[in-house]
Design an enzyme around this catalytic site. Sequence first.
Site, short mmCIF file in Angstrom:
data_model
loop_
_atom_site.label_atom_id
_atom_site.label_comp_id
_atom_site.label_asym_id
_atom_site.label_seq_id
_atom_site.Cartn_x
_atom_site.Cartn_y
_atom_site.Cartn_z
N TRP A 122 0.64 63.11 30.44
CA TRP A 122 1.99 63.15 30.96
C TRP A 122 2.73 61.95 30.34
O TRP A 122 2.42 60.80 30.69
CB TRP A 122 1.99 62.95 32.47
CG TRP A 122 1.73 64.08 33.40
CD1 TRP A 122 2.57 64.52 34.38
CD2 TRP A 122 0.57 64.91 33.51
NE1 TRP A 122 2.01 65.56 35.08
CE2 TRP A 122 0.78 65.83 34.56
CE3 TRP A 122 -0.64 65.00 32.80
CZ2 TRP A 122 -0.16 66.80 34.94
CZ3 TRP A 122 -1.57 65.96 33.17
CH2 TRP A 122 -1.33 66.84 34.21
N TYR B 182 5.96 60.00 30.31
CA TYR B 182 7.21 59.93 31.06
C TYR B 182 7.86 58.57 30.85
O TYR B 182 7.54 57.60 31.53
CB TYR B 182 6.93 60.09 32.56
CG TYR B 182 6.70 61.50 33.02
CD1 TYR B 182 6.62 62.55 32.11
CD2 TYR B 182 6.59 61.78 34.38
CE1 TYR B 182 6.41 63.85 32.56
CE2 TYR B 182 6.38 63.08 34.84
CZ TYR B 182 6.29 64.11 33.92
OH TYR B 182 6.09 65.39 34.36
N ILE C 102 0.38 67.58 25.48
CA ILE C 102 1.37 66.58 25.83
C ILE C 102 2.42 67.20 26.73
O ILE C 102 2.94 68.29 26.44
CB ILE C 102 2.06 66.03 24.56
CG1 ILE C 102 1.00 65.35 23.66
CG2 ILE C 102 3.18 65.06 24.92
CD1 ILE C 102 1.45 65.19 22.22
N LYS C 103 2.69 66.49 27.81
CA LYS C 103 3.69 66.98 28.74
C LYS C 103 4.86 66.01 28.74
O LYS C 103 4.69 64.82 29.01
CB LYS C 103 3.07 67.05 30.14
CG LYS C 103 4.03 67.50 31.22
CD LYS C 103 3.46 67.20 32.61
CE LYS C 103 4.49 67.50 33.69
NZ LYS C 103 4.06 66.98 35.00
N VAL C 104 6.05 66.53 28.44
CA VAL C 104 7.26 65.70 28.52
C VAL C 104 8.31 66.43 29.34
O VAL C 104 8.16 67.60 29.69
CB VAL C 104 7.84 65.38 27.11
CG1 VAL C 104 6.88 64.48 26.32
CG2 VAL C 104 8.12 66.66 26.35
#
Lengths: 306, 306, 306, 306, 306
Positions: C169, C171, C203-205
């Site tokens: 994550w 952020y 990948i988390k955006v």
Amino acid sequence: MANRVDEILSWYGSDNPGVLKNLRWMMETGTLAGTGKMVILPVDQGFEHGPARSFAKNAPGYDPLYHYQLAIDAGCNAYAAPLGFIEAGARQFAGRIPTILKLNNSDSLYSSDDPCPAITGSVDDALRLGCAAIGYTIYPGSSHRNEMYGDLRAIAEEAKAAGLAVVVWSYPRGGGLSKDGETSIDVAAYAAQIAAQLGAHVIKVKPPTALIEQDAARKVYESEGIKIDTLADRVSHVIQSAFDGRRIVIFSGGAAKGEDEVLEEIKGIADGGGFGSIMGRNSFQRSKSDGIKLLQTVMQIYKDTA
Amino acid sequence: MANRVDEILSWYGSDNPGVLKNLRWMMETGTLAGTGKMVILPVDQGFEHGPARSFAKNAPGYDPLYHYQLAIDAGCNAYAAPLGFIEAGARQFAGRIPTILKLNNSDSLYSSDDPCPAITGSVDDALRLGCAAIGYTIYPGSSHRNEMYGDLRAIAEEAKAAGLAVVVWSYPRGGGLSKDGETSIDVAAYAAQIAAQLGAHVIKVKPPTALIEQDAARKVYESEGIKIDTLADRVSHVIQSAFDGRRIVIFSGGAAKGEDEVLEEIKGIADGGGFGSIMGRNSFQRSKSDGIKLLQTVMQIYKDTA
Amino acid sequence: MANRVDEILSWYGSDNPGVLKNLRWMMETGTLAGTGKMVILPVDQGFEHGPARSFAKNAPGYDPLYHYQLAIDAGCNAYAAPLGFIEAGARQFAGRIPTILKLNNSDSLYSSDDPCPAITGSVDDALRLGCAAIGYTIYPGSSHRNEMYGDLRAIAEEAKAAGLAVVVWSYPRGGGLSKDGETSIDVAAYAAQIAAQLGAHVIKVKPPTALIEQDAARKVYESEGIKIDTLADRVSHVIQSAFDGRRIVIFSGGAAKGEDEVLEEIKGIADGGGFGSIMGRNSFQRSKSDGIKLLQTVMQIYKDTA
Amino acid sequence: MANRVDEILSWYGSDNPGVLKNLRWMMETGTLAGTGKMVILPVDQGFEHGPARSFAKNAPGYDPLYHYQLAIDAGCNAYAAPLGFIEAGARQFAGRIPTILKLNNSDSLYSSDDPCPAITGSVDDALRLGCAAIGYTIYPGSSHRNEMYGDLRAIAEEAKAAGLAVVVWSYPRGGGLSKDGETSIDVAAYAAQIAAQLGAHVIKVKPPTALIEQDAARKVYESEGIKIDTLADRVSHVIQSAFDGRRIVIFSGGAAKGEDEVLEEIKGIADGGGFGSIMGRNSFQRSKSDGIKLLQTVMQIYKDTA
Amino acid sequence: MANRVDEILSWYGSDNPGVLKNLRWMMETGTLAGTGKMVILPVDQGFEHGPARSFAKNAPGYDPLYHYQLAIDAGCNAYAAPLGFIEAGARQFAGRIPTILKLNNSDSLYSSDDPCPAITGSVDDALRLGCAAIGYTIYPGSSHRNEMYGDLRAIAEEAKAAGLAVVVWSYPRGGGLSKDGETSIDVAAYAAQIAAQLGAHVIKVKPPTALIEQDAARKVYESEGIKIDTLADRVSHVIQSAFDGRRIVIFSGGAAKGEDEVLEEIKGIADGGGFGSIMGRNSFQRSKSDGIKLLQTVMQIYKDTA
């Protein structure tokens, strides 16, 4: 008298026979052997206060061998010092007196309102040097208390597994306390409790004053009428605070002072049921003969109350 | 009733049989055996508040053996204490009552707006002392929360692998919260959730008030009409917040108070579906017979709602 | 379609077959199986925002089992949560859906301008719980970024050696950024690059805005005419920034909002070549049937562009 | 007399103070304290020969506590036994007499021409049980000698680092030797040399006969006129063979026999400069009073030659 | 009766409270709770003799859950089995009966005159499965005895440190003994002594015959007039051989036989002061109701002599 030693050892039921052996060794050594009382010679002042402040008054004390011999000649139960002093005489004096390796120490070249000693030795050192116990200082009241408690936890676990006794100097000091509060009765009793809860076998505290530091404590001392008028009263309360007398609590002698003053204090400690004294400066900052004479008088006082 | 214990154990499907054994041991001990309810005697106040404040009201409590016996005589499910108190009686009382070794503790000689306990014991200590569980305190709201959560994570992982249960004291406190907010309903529910997410098997929180601390939470409590008027309502909400009732949540008794007040509070907890209480000062700051009587009345209340 | 999964896996040539197995498991599960697109259900809000704010709107969500079932019933590729939620259902749901164990988490009882989550789980936990991947949050822009990057490095190294996929994550948040800048296009693209450089597999955006935060970046965006007008443009740029599309990048859904708004955003992400979504509050803060319906509509959008 | 102990300790210059402490402990305990002579009570016959053969003649000897008390009451320097016997009394007798934990033992239910004992304890056991030394048997002449020497090497290295003394039973036996040759003078002297070269602090051999086992040795004994006529001559030669008297060599008593025969042998050992005896069956296979009387007579003989 | 349990625990002074807890758990479970007597159900015959030979007579015994339930329903003190059988029911029966994890086992598909079991479980297994003890078989008389003793030493050290009790099956067998000699009185007594010296807390041997195997032993049995005529005499001698009654010694039931024969043997064991029985085939090779009935009759016999 041996029964008293067995009685004391019975309080340490969670410890292995190795720990009991070393506790017995200390309690069966010297003039007070078998009484359950202890007088220990500690010499960490060279590290803590510097050499001249510690040894100039009685120059033979610069020599580490002096202190081993002093402890033996005076009939002490044990001799406690940092790594260097212990190493310097460990071969010659191996097995001649129980030694306590102080595993942390503070020097006075950097001072902090919130003290935290350096770790200066290890359990393996204590084993190779033939020590009976490890010593460790905590400063309750310091902002670094958690680091000290946590390190002691790990060291004590290792020491106990290897059969070494754990002696804790519990000296309240730091930002959480006033200067006078360091030796106040409520704080001293609390310091003894903390050391006991951390698993100490032998606890060293300072003789407490009649002052009460914390308001929350004062209420209880007053409402419950806890007696703190005489030193004997206060010592008795500290002993009670260390598991109702089921842990060995000894008292430090503090700065060098007149013989009468020392003996007056020892009488108070003895009358209050204290298990003994750990007397450094009052021992080695006198001539050897005077130091021995004073130590022997102190031992006689404890013997009379044993 | 045994079916209730099996039902509760079914919630802990990721834990090994060793953990389940120890959870069962606690739930099958004492007066509440088999009901799924628990009353635990915790005695860490000597460390947390000092000896006089903790034990002067009922002086036999200075003795560590007193508390083991009190817990047994009163029919408690378990006895929780720091290392020193557990060690002092572990041999005599081995296997006679489940024990919970508190692995971190704070003293009151240094106070901080952002509390952080010291680590004072280990999983290996808990194994050698025959404990059923380890106990650990977290202070959500403290700037040091991450250190506490991270240490708990590592300790809990080790404890679970060795078959020990994990009991978490979740006490919101610190710079992130107002004083009143520490026991506010939103914060208490959140504290229960955090402990559950960290993998606690048993969660201890304080009985919550009807206050709401955080604005973001208030909106939801109001818009969703979450009932928080009575203690029973609030307890019910806290239980729901701990995985919809799938974790054991027990409530602390707090400072010593009158019997009526204690029982009133227990009724609220019991009515809200609380799993039980962890009552220290209200137990050992009374005479032994009064302490036992009160504990037994408390147990009866839980029994009636089981 | 299987060819697309093989193609994606071919990008991870330095990873061992164990990691590929778990990436494939996630990509071959649920409605989007085989498309190379993913919709993941994450439920860490209980820890991050508190239980009432997270679950009161749809009270069944207090129950950890609810979310496992929701992810399965909706046809998600995976379910992500912190230790407690994963543990609470791991036995019943073992092997029924890929799980991602979130190894760090922040709570909202202490807030800081420079956030840093606590570590709340381990790679060993992920293995014993049968997870497909570990999840980890970094906050680029925080003064604590190095601690987070360093911890991720160590955890990812361990996870990869054990054949677990690593989901990051990323952020942006903290003292280095303005509030609006957290989702600015230059920062979002940079956050994706950082996660990719740190070795993330997935990948988390957050969906980026058209804002540009940093002057140094603005010059290039303008001089090179990087297209950032539409969400699709910006998503495309973020994907390009994550190794020219050779890493799986998915987008978070953010706070609960209206269905139209959600679907509009998804369309932008899909048009820009996004690999999918990770939708928590928009899934479990609706009734179960509404949540499933919305998730299925989202999946259909991705399917149409696969 | 204390000077003799210091002189003996001066031979062990490569050992740390911990080892010296434990050697001193043994030499400063009991009737022979300070003489540099030692009489040790060993009770491993229960393991080596079986319980009835060992204890039926004097049935109180079935009880492990009996032997601790016998060693103390008779004034022995130390008590040696396998793990079970040491464990069975280590708490009650902690620190009351030095103990030697035998770390390997053979039983007689399987006999082999080439004996090799099993390893039955550890250095960590010796530490937790508060022992002064570890004991270890080697059988020079056995085809398994290298395994025994190698295991001893590793154990002795660990023991010495932890400050424990190393006592080696060096008993020639096995395919390399005739039955009579086991106690021949050349073999006995050689056995003492091997143990000394392996780093033993205390060496235990059997009183040698005038036989010469090996032809290669016989030539030298004859050409150099080595005196082996009397037991005193032979003991003197064995002592010389253990580093010219710079290692402590003690002699076993063998099977129970008449008092006169025992004392005759002890006189020979003492006249030859032997450091003492390790007497098991001749001690505990008599009534307690007879055993003590015999041990005290033996000690007096050593005292007279000290 | 509880005093008898405390008395037995007092024999294990070198063990930590964790070990005492587990010994107490076994002694405070089932029909014989508090008497100091034990009846244990062992089911390792599936591994040792094969499934049909073990379970065909009473087919429900193929099911591992059957044996857990049988042990509980019959009121046994503990249930012992290899890894697979323990694992198969450990979750359902967690904490409902003490379990003993057998850590080594032999199968009958390869037979050797000198048996040596395989190591089939670990101390960590025992912890995760919530066991009270580990079990281990030694075959004194086998040429492989040293390997078994050495492995047991290491396993027992680890188990004791973790608070687990150590149960040793001491079964003389191998090239050093005749077939009849395996159960001869001298060999059985010796086997009990060996297990005790290796540090076993609970020792299991076979009921001995009046045969004497070893000539060296025969002399002593005859000269000392050791009574071995009745089974009670022989059991009494075996108990004496295990530290004069200071270790728990229980007796195996052997092959399935008629009820009268079983009870006759039990009476002999009970009359001789045996601490109990470990009865496998005579328990589970009968119908469940017959097995329970027989076990309860056995327990009553022990109860009558407690």
